[in-house]
Write a protein that holds these residues in place. Structure first.
Motif, mmCIF file in Angstrom:
data_model
loop_
_atom_site.group_PDB
_atom_site.id
_atom_site.type_symbol
_atom_site.label_atom_id
_atom_site.label_comp_id
_atom_site.label_asym_id
_atom_site.label_seq_id
_atom_site.Cartn_x
_atom_site.Cartn_y
_atom_site.Cartn_z
ATOM 1 N N LYS A 79 0.560 48.341 5.689
ATOM 2 C CA LYS A 79 -0.459 47.401 5.246
ATOM 3 C C LYS A 79 0.198 46.307 4.415
ATOM 4 O O LYS A 79 0.929 46.586 3.467
ATOM 5 N N ARG A 91 -6.168 42.987 -4.174
ATOM 6 C CA ARG A 91 -7.214 42.681 -3.201
ATOM 7 C C ARG A 91 -7.861 41.334 -3.471
ATOM 8 O O ARG A 91 -8.090 40.966 -4.618
ATOM 9 N N THR A 93 -14.236 45.753 0.554
ATOM 10 C CA THR A 93 -13.464 46.814 -0.102
ATOM 11 C C THR A 93 -11.991 46.777 0.285
ATOM 12 O O THR A 93 -11.197 47.548 -0.236
ATOM 13 N N ARG A 100 -10.709 47.785 3.030
ATOM 14 C CA ARG A 100 -10.358 49.048 3.701
ATOM 15 C C ARG A 100 -10.574 48.869 5.208
ATOM 16 O O ARG A 100 -11.391 49.538 5.828
ATOM 17 N N GLU A 109 -8.694 49.753 7.572
ATOM 18 C CA GLU A 109 -8.299 50.934 8.343
ATOM 19 C C GLU A 109 -9.453 51.912 8.500
ATOM 20 O O GLU A 109 -9.547 52.617 9.514
ATOM 21 N N ALA A 110 -10.374 51.949 7.513
ATOM 22 C CA ALA A 110 -11.540 52.825 7.647
ATOM 23 C C ALA A 110 -12.455 52.317 8.754
ATOM 24 O O ALA A 110 -13.009 53.113 9.530
#
Length: 662
Positions: free
Chosen positions: A166, A336, A547, A549, A551-552
């Motif tokens: 990442k 982030r 968020t 995220r 990959e989620a």
């Protein structure tokens, strides 16, 4: 006739799929000293004195050969341009996609440039004569990858591991003062570490914008003599010069687009791709191999390290992570972006209607413009790419080719986006109306709207027609289409992601994945702490972006596709041609396990298309059977009904992992 004792196995440069194998030729005594694997040759082929180009792939003793063999006609060049590892890669990639190896070799080996080659050979001879061996320039040894702890990535790559990494979503200043993405510095440091260990690195990026950033990052960590550019934007002489440089027996860093993965670099220790979900990695030529798949095959053959680096993970990468083929790696501390998901404001807000942004986003943009540039990402280039009838709202079509009509500017006549015809007196074929209304708004129209909403501010447009790599740190509204966003010095003070609903309306299996990748890459251009406003999109995509995220979301997307047997949970192949040949090809498949067929369905021009879905374990068998069908169809000659000779064989097109079918 005397025999030399050598037989050359030659790959013929021919488009005929039935000739996709090696041919045996005798090496004449006068050519024995020059013949070696990888050199270009001319050989007699079939009848009537025809001469074909080819490459020697292997040399063998003739003790096992009986009968007469034709002689090699000539050695074109003594430079072994087809390295054994590149030949093995080409053969494997072709077999995986039911294609011909020579088609892959054409991508890997550029056309010969005689003057360039002679100059390179002379330089090599001079270097060896002066020093006794080719000179090697060392890289600055470093095991530090900024943002990643304890040389984790370097050690994993040196051990030949495969990583899904990442990227850090921020900008850094390069050695020459230019601003680049942190991802570019990460790749450059990985490449430097590989060269410091005495091995080469191949770093692939989707397009020239990313390549410029990567070159700037490499300038800070390795000598320029260690970096070789290898991409399609080079002229033929420059491309061949870069290719010959890769043949030298010394470590180097090769950078370029998808074709760089075939570079004959010496002792490859690292293969890395930035943003493997970008559609530019899909090869448009047979056998249509995706750069990610080429990288996976080459890594397996060479034992090098593999890194897939991105802000937003593709579904294919997520699958490889879940089956254990790739290991996950992330920065120690993720900075982030500040994501703000906004809902569309009420339709009666005049400012929102004029500027196409809600009041919240407008206020953030106004405040950010006091400190520097603001990025506005839009879906479409141009002014008004699609227009419709003002009365019935049917899409306006060209009378000549039925293509969609659009407007190039506020005062221009509509023109066809397919044939370019200017339509001066248009009327609707459905209701007869003559008025037009805007359906989609492009970057040009957005610039007009924002110019009225922010009077006096500088407006900059960046799209495919007006490419722009960088902007300064002064106040400006930068309107850019997805993927064409320039880098701002120090980062954008605010980022507005418009047209989210329009982007998601595209009919594609990958639309959600693509949008999340576009938005993530744009958000990474923001300055630290600057707001990134996602307009008009909610739900799982907005949550994943907010968020950070991604990959989620990729894991949930892959689970949904697995339940529906959609790629990449399974592999697919599109089979297109006449009904007869497609039926025969599908009949060849038999019933291997995990294979099912969708269709055939009409595909226009009297052709049909079927989709074959199969498990990864059945890939070799399905490819082999479809390849056999291609060869059999290509070998046919049909007698003309008029009795005037033969017609060409019917065509059968097979494309594995076709990104356009779903």
């Amino acid at each position: 006739m005397a025999r030399t004792g050598l037989v050359a196995r030659v790959l013929i440069d021919t488009p005929l799929p039935q000739l996709d194998h090696l041919f045996d030729y005798r090496v004449p005594s006068e050519l024995a000293d020059e013949a070696s694997p990888g050199v270009r040759v001319k050989v007699p082929f079939r009848s009537a004195g025809r001469i074909a180009d080819g490459y020697i792939v292997e040399l063998a003793d003739d003790a096992g050969f009986e009968g007469a063999l034709s002689d090699i006609e000539a050695i074109v060049s003594t430079v072994p341009v087809l390295r054994p590892e590149v030949w093995a890669l080409a053969r494997r990639v072709a077999d995986r996609g039911a294609g011909s190896a020579i088609d892959v070799v054409r991508l890997a080996v550029p056309p010969r440039q005689v003057r360039v080659e002679r100059a390179w050979v002379a330089a090599q001879d001079a270097a060896v004569s002066a020093d006794g061996s080719a000179r090697v320039v060392s890289a600055r040894s470093s095991t530090e990858i900024t943002g990643y702890s304890d040389a984790l990535l370097v050690e994993a790559v040196a051990a030949g591991e495969r990583l899904a990494v990442k990227a850090m979503p921020n900008l850094v200043r390069g050695a020459d003062g230019t601003w680049i993405g942190q991802w570019a510095l990460t790749l450059a440091q990985l490449g430097s570490a590989a060269v410091a260990q005495g091995r080469s690195a191949i770093l692939a990026v989707p397009d020239f914008r990313d390549q410029e950033q990567l070159q700037a990052a490499l300038a800070a960590v390795v000598p320029v003599t260690l970096v070789t550019r290898f991409d399609a934007r080079q002229s033929n002489p420059d491309r061949y010069r870069s290719f010959l440089a890769c043949l030298e027996a010394r470590p180097r860093i090769v950078i370029g687009n998808r074709s760089a993965l075939y570079a004959p670099a010496h002792d490859v220790g690292l293969i890395a791709l930035w943003d493997d979900g970008d559609p530019l990695y899909a090869e448009p030529l047979s056998p249509y191999a995706h750069a990610r798949d080429v990288a996976l095959v080459r890594q397996e053959q060479s034992g090098s390290g593999l890194v897939l680096l991105s802000h937003s993970r593709s579904a294919e990468t997520q699958r490889l992570v879940e089956i254990g083929w790739l290991q996950e790696a992330a920065p120690d501390r993720m900075l982030r972006p500040k994501i703000v998901a906004t809902a569309q404001q009420a339709a009666n807000e005049p400012l929102a209607q004029a500027a196409r942004i809600p009041s919240t986003a407008w206020r953030e943009a106004r405040a950010a413009l006091e400190h520097g540039p603001v990025l506005v990402q839009v879906a479409h280039p141009g002014y008004a790419p699609v227009v419709a009838c003002a009365q019935c709202r049917d899409a306006a079509r060209c009378a000549r080719c039925q293509g969609p009509l659009g407007l190039a500017s506020a005062h221009s006549a509509p023109s066809c986006r397919w044939c370019g015809a200017i339509v001066g007196d248009w009327s609707c074929g459905n209701c007869g109306g003559r008025g037009l209304r805007t359906v989609t708004i492009g970057a040009g129209r957005t610039a007009e709207d924002l110019g009225r909403a922010f009077p006096g501010e500088r407006i900059v447009v960046a799209d495919g027609e007006r490419p722009l790599l960088t902007v300064g740190d002064g106040p400006a509204l930068v309107i850019a289409t997805r993927g064409a966003e320039p880098i701002a010095d120090g980062g954008y003070r605010a980022v507005l992601l418009l047209d989210g609903e329009r982007m998601l309306a595209r009919e594609s299996l990958r639309v959600g994945e693509d949008c999340l990748r576009w938005w993530s890459n744009a958000a990474a251009l923001a300055a630290q702490g600057a707001p990134v406003l996602l307009v008009g999109v909610g739900g799982a995509l907005a949550t994943a972006l907010g968020t950070w995220r991604q990959e989620a979301w990729a894991a949930n997307e892959l689970a949904d596709r697995r339940s529906l047997r959609f790629p990449p949970a399974v592999r697919t192949a599109s089979v297109a041609g006449t009904a007869e040949v497609v039926g025969d090809a599908l009949g060849e498949l038999g019933e291997p396990g995990g294979v099912d067929v969708l269709g055939p369905v009409p595909a226009g021009d009297g052709l049909v298309r079927a989709i074959v879905r199969f498990d990864y374990g059945a890939g070799a068998e399905v490819a082999g059977r479809l390849r056999a069908a291609i060869v059999r169809v290509a070998s046919r000659r049909r007698k003309s009904p008029r009795g005037d000779g033969y017609r060409p064989a019917p065509t059968l097109k097979v494309r594995f992992d076709d990104p356009e079918i779903l």
